[in-house]
Design a protein around this motif. Sequence first.
Motif, short mmCIF file in Angstrom:
data_model
loop_
_atom_site.label_atom_id
_atom_site.label_comp_id
_atom_site.label_asym_id
_atom_site.label_seq_id
_atom_site.Cartn_x
_atom_site.Cartn_y
_atom_site.Cartn_z
N LEU A 255 -12.52 -33.37 -0.08
CA LEU A 255 -13.77 -34.14 -0.15
C LEU A 255 -13.63 -35.32 -1.09
CD1 LEU A 255 -16.38 -31.28 -0.26
CD2 LEU A 255 -16.15 -32.98 1.52
N ASN A 256 -12.87 -35.13 -2.17
CA ASN A 256 -12.67 -36.24 -3.11
C ASN A 256 -11.71 -37.27 -2.54
OD1 ASN A 256 -14.34 -35.13 -4.96
ND2 ASN A 256 -12.73 -34.01 -6.03
N GLU A 259 -12.50 -37.56 3.01
CA GLU A 259 -13.90 -37.46 3.37
C GLU A 259 -14.81 -37.98 2.27
OE1 GLU A 259 -11.73 -35.11 3.83
OE2 GLU A 259 -11.93 -34.21 5.82
N GLU A 262 -16.51 -41.37 2.35
CA GLU A 262 -17.71 -41.61 3.15
C GLU A 262 -18.97 -41.67 2.30
OE1 GLU A 262 -17.79 -38.54 6.01
OE2 GLU A 262 -15.94 -39.20 6.96
N PHE A 263 -18.90 -41.07 1.11
CA PHE A 263 -20.10 -41.00 0.28
C PHE A 263 -20.20 -42.17 -0.68
CE2 PHE A 263 -19.03 -36.82 1.62
CZ PHE A 263 -20.24 -36.38 2.12
#
Lengths: 264, 198
Positions: A255-256, A259, A262-263
Amino acid sequence: MAVYHADALVIRSREYGESDRVLTLFSREMGKIQAVAKGVRKPKSRQRAGAQLFTYGDFLIHKGKSLDTVSQCSPKESFSYLWSDLDRSLAASAMAELLDISTISGQPNAELFTLTLTCLFLLEQYETSLLLSAYALRLMVILGYRPHLGDCVECGERLQGERLFFSSEAGGTLCGRCRESYSGRMVRAGSIAFMRQLIQADLSKLDRLRWAAWMREEVLETLRHYLEHKFERPLKSWRLGNTISDGLERHIRSLNGKEGKEFE
Amino acid sequence: MDFLNYPQPLADLISSLARLPGIGPKTAGRLAFYLLQQPQISQDLAQAILTANHSLKKCSICSNFTDQDPCALCQNPQRDSTELCVVEHPRDVVSLEKTKEFKGRYHVLHGVLSPMEGIGPEQLTINLLLKRLKGVQEVVMALNPTVEGEATALYLARLLKPLGIKVTRIAHGLPVGGDLEYADEVTIARALEGRRQL
């Protein structure tokens, strides 16, 4: 004995049929019992709370032909901290699985019951892997599988040195001469001494023990090998506890990484 | 097994039915004889099972069972894509949809973490969930209030909270129409914990 009482702990609970659960209970007086708790997955069931994993309570059980049936249960302790702490919940699962695979139905062991219950109470405050290791070692001591730690299993020679040879097959540490016919692993002397402390120390003062990360890893791995060898089956929860922590880290890394962008 | 004395096709039918959850050998035998006496029902049932098996697949977005990919819920532009509801089974989606309260989208995990049964994060659809978080502001954990359900919710919360996503859990407490007098201690304690201001 058509109906009997059991002061017991739910160590396994699996879904069964439409709305039932099959519970594996570990009781003080009767040892391991399997019983069906009927309708406990329905919202209106009064036994719902008592049929949850790790609930300690008083169970009224009807003797059946193949499986017994729980007709009443009054929970005494539900260990609610396990519902809000993933690591402690995983450690409790590993303890319950160990108890399940190491015991035979209908053989009471009050000492083991007290140890399990005490450890579940202590797990709320103690470091999880420290308590899990102490529990596993003490369970082995109670069941007669105490590992030899520090002197040779075969010849009794007092062992010295930075690293000692531990063999699950032999049931403990071995000297240079005796190790040849056994498979095993090298373990630092500090880890072996720590395992001895985990067996001897007062459970209520266990939190005074301190261990480094390498020692924790080595003790947990050595113990897992030893337990799996003795019980001749993989410890799913013990293994999965590590996998889940690794999976969490891997997911967080992913996530880091990709993906995570994306944040931003 | 006593059904071994039956002709082979009948014994096969009984043993196949007995493999279904909640069906024992006796019920399987009863069902098998009923099906033999009702050829049309047998035909329809066999056809329905085959069709469902062939045409249903898992939605590539939410993992719910669907006959079109993406599923109708994922394709529906009216659904709020900032809210995501995580459930254990496809049947939980149906239960939640019946309430008409939730307007967001769903994600089906197809199980919960269960260390003793050897079910870890890799066996669930967590990777798919992590790929669909763009624009999501709230993830609602609608998992069963069991130790395993809670562990799964905690695992996901640990992953999602650092990303600034609001993670919520459906309430625990007394069922509607239930009586406080007959509720168990744990449920009442949970209901008290989750009390809210009127």
